[in-house]
Scaffold this motif. Structure first.
Motif, PDB file in Angstrom:
ATOM      1  N   PHE A 204       8.195 121.467 -19.640  1.00  5.41           N
ATOM      2  CA  PHE A 204       9.482 122.150 -19.815  1.00  5.41           C
ATOM      3  C   PHE A 204      10.680 121.270 -19.477  1.00  5.41           C
ATOM      4  CE2 PHE A 204       6.246 125.259 -18.379  1.00  5.41           C
ATOM      5  CZ  PHE A 204       6.088 125.923 -19.580  1.00  5.41           C
ATOM      6  N   PHE A 205      10.517 120.353 -18.536  1.00  4.73           N
ATOM      7  CA  PHE A 205      11.627 119.504 -18.118  1.00  4.73           C
ATOM      8  C   PHE A 205      11.167 118.053 -18.035  1.00  4.73           C
ATOM      9  CE2 PHE A 205      12.882 123.678 -16.732  1.00  4.73           C
ATOM     10  CZ  PHE A 205      14.248 123.706 -16.944  1.00  4.73           C
ATOM     11  N   ARG A 206      12.069 117.152 -18.430  1.00 11.24           N
ATOM     12  CA  ARG A 206      11.748 115.731 -18.420  1.00 11.24           C
ATOM     13  C   ARG A 206      11.583 115.198 -17.001  1.00 11.24           C
ATOM     14  NH1 ARG A 206      16.164 111.553 -20.626  1.00 11.24           N
ATOM     15  NH2 ARG A 206      15.814 112.661 -22.585  1.00 11.24           N
ATOM     16  N   ASN A 207      12.438 115.637 -16.080  1.00 11.63           N
ATOM     17  CA  ASN A 207      12.402 115.127 -14.709  1.00 11.63           C
ATOM     18  C   ASN A 207      12.969 116.163 -13.747  1.00 11.63           C
ATOM     19  OD1 ASN A 207      15.319 114.856 -14.846  1.00 11.63           O
ATOM     20  ND2 ASN A 207      14.986 112.966 -15.985  1.00 11.63           N
ATOM     21  N   HIS A 208      12.903 115.838 -12.465  1.00 14.55           N
ATOM     22  CA  HIS A 208      13.333 116.807 -11.448  1.00 14.55           C
ATOM     23  C   HIS A 208      14.845 117.002 -11.444  1.00 14.55           C
ATOM     24  CE1 HIS A 208      14.748 114.119  -7.973  1.00 14.55           C
ATOM     25  NE2 HIS A 208      14.518 113.296  -8.972  1.00 14.55           N
ATOM     26  N   VAL A 209      15.596 116.049 -11.999  1.00 19.97           N
ATOM     27  CA  VAL A 209      17.059 116.190 -12.060  1.00 19.97           C
ATOM     28  C   VAL A 209      17.424 117.308 -13.040  1.00 19.97           C
ATOM     29  CG1 VAL A 209      19.219 115.044 -12.692  1.00 19.97           C
ATOM     30  CG2 VAL A 209      17.458 113.789 -11.423  1.00 19.97           C
ATOM     31  N   ASN A 210      16.861 117.266 -14.243  1.00 17.66           N
ATOM     32  CA  ASN A 210      17.126 118.313 -15.241  1.00 17.66           C
ATOM     33  C   ASN A 210      16.643 119.680 -14.753  1.00 17.66           C
ATOM     34  OD1 ASN A 210      17.421 115.789 -16.541  1.00 17.66           O
ATOM     35  ND2 ASN A 210      16.982 116.681 -18.526  1.00 17.66           N
ATOM     36  N   TYR A 211      15.471 119.693 -14.162  1.00 22.69           N
ATOM     37  CA  TYR A 211      14.874 120.935 -13.648  1.00 22.69           C
ATOM     38  C   TYR A 211      15.741 121.565 -12.571  1.00 22.69           C
ATOM     39  CZ  TYR A 211      11.639 123.547 -10.559  1.00 22.69           C
ATOM     40  OH  TYR A 211      11.042 124.479  -9.741  1.00 22.69           O
ATOM     41  N   SER A 212      16.097 120.781 -11.562  1.00 24.89           N
ATOM     42  CA  SER A 212      16.891 121.312 -10.446  1.00 24.89           C
ATOM     43  C   SER A 212      18.296 121.688 -10.888  1.00 24.89           C
ATOM     44  CB  SER A 212      16.954 120.283  -9.314  1.00 24.89           C
ATOM     45  OG  SER A 212      17.569 119.085  -9.765  1.00 24.89           O
ATOM     46  N   ALA A 213      18.842 120.958 -11.890  1.00 23.82           N
ATOM     47  CA  ALA A 213      20.191 121.256 -12.376  1.00 23.82           C
ATOM     48  C   ALA A 213      20.243 122.647 -13.017  1.00 23.82           C
ATOM     49  CB  ALA A 213      20.630 120.192 -13.380  1.00 23.82           C
ATOM     50  N   MET A 214      19.279 122.936 -13.882  1.00 27.23           N
ATOM     51  CA  MET A 214      19.284 124.261 -14.514  1.00 27.23           C
ATOM     52  C   MET A 214      18.983 125.352 -13.489  1.00 27.23           C
ATOM     53  SD  MET A 214      17.608 125.557 -18.039  1.00 27.23           S
ATOM     54  CE  MET A 214      18.424 126.933 -18.870  1.00 27.23           C
ATOM     55  N   LEU A 215      18.086 125.053 -12.566  1.00 24.41           N
ATOM     56  CA  LEU A 215      17.724 126.037 -11.547  1.00 24.41           C
ATOM     57  C   LEU A 215      18.924 126.408 -10.692  1.00 24.41           C
ATOM     58  CD1 LEU A 215      15.739 127.746  -9.963  1.00 24.41           C
ATOM     59  CD2 LEU A 215      14.965 125.671  -8.786  1.00 24.41           C
ATOM     60  N   VAL A 216      19.664 125.408 -10.210  1.00 22.83           N
ATOM     61  CA  VAL A 216      20.794 125.701  -9.325  1.00 22.83           C
ATOM     62  C   VAL A 216      21.896 126.454 -10.075  1.00 22.83           C
ATOM     63  CG1 VAL A 216      22.168 123.573  -9.661  1.00 22.83           C
ATOM     64  CG2 VAL A 216      22.158 124.725  -7.441  1.00 22.83           C
ATOM     65  N   CYS A 217      22.046 126.182 -11.388  1.00 28.56           N
ATOM     66  CA  CYS A 217      23.079 126.866 -12.162  1.00 28.56           C
ATOM     67  C   CYS A 217      22.725 128.326 -12.453  1.00 28.56           C
ATOM     68  CB  CYS A 217      23.323 126.129 -13.477  1.00 28.56           C
ATOM     69  SG  CYS A 217      24.195 124.564 -13.282  1.00 28.56           S
ATOM     70  N   LEU A 218      21.428 128.657 -12.448  1.00 25.28           N
ATOM     71  CA  LEU A 218      21.016 130.039 -12.720  1.00 25.28           C
ATOM     72  C   LEU A 218      20.907 130.887 -11.454  1.00 25.28           C
ATOM     73  CD1 LEU A 218      18.327 129.627 -15.546  1.00 25.28           C
ATOM     74  CD2 LEU A 218      20.758 130.166 -15.744  1.00 25.28           C
ATOM     75  N   ILE A 219      20.890 130.259 -10.291  1.00 29.96           N
ATOM     76  CA  ILE A 219      20.804 131.025  -9.032  1.00 29.96           C
ATOM     77  C   ILE A 219      21.979 131.992  -8.874  1.00 29.96           C
ATOM     78  CG2 ILE A 219      20.981 130.787  -6.513  1.00 29.96           C
ATOM     79  CD1 ILE A 219      19.014 128.435  -6.722  1.00 29.96           C
ATOM     80  N   PRO A 220      23.235 131.588  -9.160  1.00 29.62           N
ATOM     81  CA  PRO A 220      24.330 132.576  -9.066  1.00 29.62           C
ATOM     82  C   PRO A 220      24.130 133.778  -9.981  1.00 29.62           C
ATOM     83  CG  PRO A 220      25.204 130.348  -9.229  1.00 29.62           C
ATOM     84  CD  PRO A 220      23.742 130.253  -9.495  1.00 29.62           C
ATOM     85  N   ALA A 260      25.497 120.392  -5.673  1.00 26.02           N
ATOM     86  CA  ALA A 260      26.064 121.377  -6.599  1.00 26.02           C
ATOM     87  C   ALA A 260      26.042 122.775  -5.995  1.00 26.02           C
ATOM     88  CB  ALA A 260      25.293 121.359  -7.919  1.00 26.02           C
ATOM     89  N   LEU A 261      24.988 123.084  -5.232  1.00 27.22           N
ATOM     90  CA  LEU A 261      24.917 124.391  -4.572  1.00 27.22           C
ATOM     91  C   LEU A 261      26.053 124.537  -3.564  1.00 27.22           C
ATOM     92  CD1 LEU A 261      23.283 127.021  -4.272  1.00 27.22           C
ATOM     93  CD2 LEU A 261      21.971 125.889  -2.464  1.00 27.22           C
ATOM     94  N   ILE A 262      26.333 123.477  -2.817  1.00 27.88           N
ATOM     95  CA  ILE A 262      27.446 123.492  -1.859  1.00 27.88           C
ATOM     96  C   ILE A 262      28.766 123.657  -2.594  1.00 27.88           C
ATOM     97  CG2 ILE A 262      28.689 122.115  -0.129  1.00 27.88           C
ATOM     98  CD1 ILE A 262      25.958 120.788   0.527  1.00 27.88           C
ATOM     99  N   VAL A 263      28.915 122.941  -3.716  1.00 27.57           N
ATOM    100  CA  VAL A 263      30.128 123.066  -4.534  1.00 27.57           C
ATOM    101  C   VAL A 263      30.283 124.498  -5.033  1.00 27.57           C
ATOM    102  CG1 VAL A 263      31.179 122.377  -6.732  1.00 27.57           C
ATOM    103  CG2 VAL A 263      30.203 120.642  -5.221  1.00 27.57           C
TER     104      VAL A 263
END
Length: 481
Positions: A204-220, A260-263
């Motif tokens: 589903f994701f190329r690397n942990h950067v892409n994975y964590s980026a989408m995850l943190v953006c969907l948490i809100p 990004a979560l802190i931001v």
């Protein structure tokens, strides 16, 4: 979605195509033109299905967005499957709908957000004319177009119905939660090892950067779903889902996503206090002063790393310590490419080097003291700063247009939050502002707008803000009555 297919239209289309292709076949003495009408007529029912089922295909697109995978058909052609073919199909449907019933899109065309986007696309076309490899630039412009048409225009149109905001939230978060659960499960077999995270998120994701980026953006969005859920039993499931997402974010071992979560948390407070504009202004001034200070007298050379000490650390605590001491290889390599990127901007400040051109051009602009063990760039990755990437590939005007669009979207979310009387729409505007701030933070150290996941969320947010603006207008008219 309005239907554009009528039997009368189909009959005229069939007759015209048979007549024209038959005539052309006689004139050119090429019999294969006789096959064209049959192909068109057979394709017509498929086109009819796409147009009449556009909204269902749109919801399918949102569901598969977190589940899509990259697939390279050749060294020069790659697509994200299945979401990118869906984007292309939906783009055709949107264009057909605009031709058939343009008045449905009038509120979108009148939106300042849409005008910002058009201005950005126009400059993209201008820079394309100066690109050394125009085929790459054309592919880039086409890809940008088939993201914008469905995710901005169709999103705004579909979200004229207020209940569709809830569907969007669920269709994005539930598939992503399934990805997180499978990633954590697979990661557990490796003892949540730092290095092993790379093996657990495919396909589903190329690397942990892409994975964590989408995850943190969907948490809100998860918190938003929880806020508007009344059923106590459902609330418990949602809380469990949010907890799983936060655990997944922690074990993604991505410093950029944690930042990004802190931001996002800071953005929540700034939007509520109506102070986002001042914070952005201070941030821009600080950034400009810092860049000028680093460039002046080549002060940036002081940050050159020790080549032999800049290595990949398999232990995460050592990885963090190396980050603080500027000895982490990933950040050291970022600086190496940033130096090259700034020099490339200075070389061609107006039109840039052309889309998708960084890898083929950056090596002569690098500084030897900043080279690391991975500076040969076997992955062919880019500059790892989206704003710098825009400037070096499309010129400073493109950077200004995109930055202006991004800042406008963020400030628009704050403005909508304070203008709405309806708490439902206020909360949506707040969450969109937080997501956009997170995306901004992530793209200072990556170029994720060019990926289907974060790029999809970015353009989706733009469409949702246009939709919210429509609902604000309705609310004001209702109050006035």
């Amino acid at each position: 979605m309005p239907s554009i297919i009528h039997s009368k239209w189909f009959n005229w289309f069939a007759i015209s195509s048979f007549f024209l292709c038959g005539l052309w076949s006689l004139l050119t003495q090429e019999p294969y033109w006789l096959a064209v009408p049959f192909i068109l007529v057979l394709a017509f029912p498929l086109f009819q299905f796409v147009v009449t089922k556009t909204e269902q295909l749109y919801w399918l697109l949102l569901i598969v967005l977190p589940l899509s995978t990259e697939y390279n058909f050749s060294s020069t052609l790659g697509l994200d499957l299945p979401d990118e073919p869906l984007l292309i199909i939906l783009s055709v449907a949107v264009l057909a709908s605009i031709l058939y019933q343009p008045t449905s899109y009038r509120f979108i065309f009148d939106s300042p957000i849409f005008r910002w986007i058009i201005a950005y696309l126009i400059w993209m076309f201008i820079s394309l004319c100066y690109a050394p490899n125009q085929w790459l630039a054309i592919k880039f412009l086409l890809a940008k177009t088939w993201y914008i048409l469905p995710l901005v225009l169709l999103t705004a149109l579909i979200h004229q119905r207020s209940g569709n905001f809830k569907k969007t939230a669920l269709y994005l978060c539930i598939p992503m939660l399934l990805v997180v659960i499978q990633t954590l499960t697979r990661h557990a077999f490796y003892g949540f090892d730092f290095v092993a995270i790379k093996k657990t998120m495919g396909p589903f994701f190329r690397n942990h950067v892409n994975y964590s980026a989408m995850l943190v953006c969907l948490i809100p969005i998860g918190f938003l779903i929880h806020h508007f859920t009344q059923d106590h039993r459902k609330k418990k499931f949602i809380k469990a889902g949010i907890a799983i997402a936060l655990i997944g974010l922690f074990f993604a071992y991505s410093r950029g996503a944690w930042l990004a979560l802190i931001v996002g948390v800071a953005g929540y407070w700034l939007i509520k206090k109506n102070m986002l504009g001042k914070a952005i202004l201070v941030g821009l001034i600080t950034m400009i002063i810092s860049i000028v200070a680093l460039i002046n007298n080549n002060r940036f050379m002081q940050f050159a790393p020790e080549h032999d000490q800049t290595i990949f650390h398999e232990n995460f605590s050592e990885h963090l310590n190396a980050t603080i001491g500027l000895k982490d290889i990933s950040n050291a390599e970022r600086i190496h490419r940033w130096v090259a990127g700034v020099r490339m901007v200075a070389e061609k400040p107006w039109t840039g080097f052309g889309a998708n051109s960084f890898y083929n051009n950056y090596q002569p602009y690098t500084a030897a003291p900043f080279k690391t063990w991975v500076s040969n760039n076997p992955e062919h990755s880019t500059v790892h700063n989206y704003f710098l990437l825009i400037a070096l590939e499309q010129g400073i005007p493109a950077l200004l247009l995109f930055a202006g669009l991004l800042i406008y979207l963020i400030l628009q979310s704050q403005q909508l939050y304070h203008q709405f009387q309806n708490n439902y729409y206020r909360a949506i505007a707040l969450v969109l502002g937080i997501i956009l701030l997170m995306i901004t933070s992530l793209n200072f150290t990556s170029d994720l707008i060019e990926t289907d996941k974060i790029g999809g969320l970015f353009w989706l947010a733009a469409g949702l803000l246009i939709g919210l603006k429509y609902h604000l207008k309705i609310e004001k008219e209702t109050i006035a009555i």
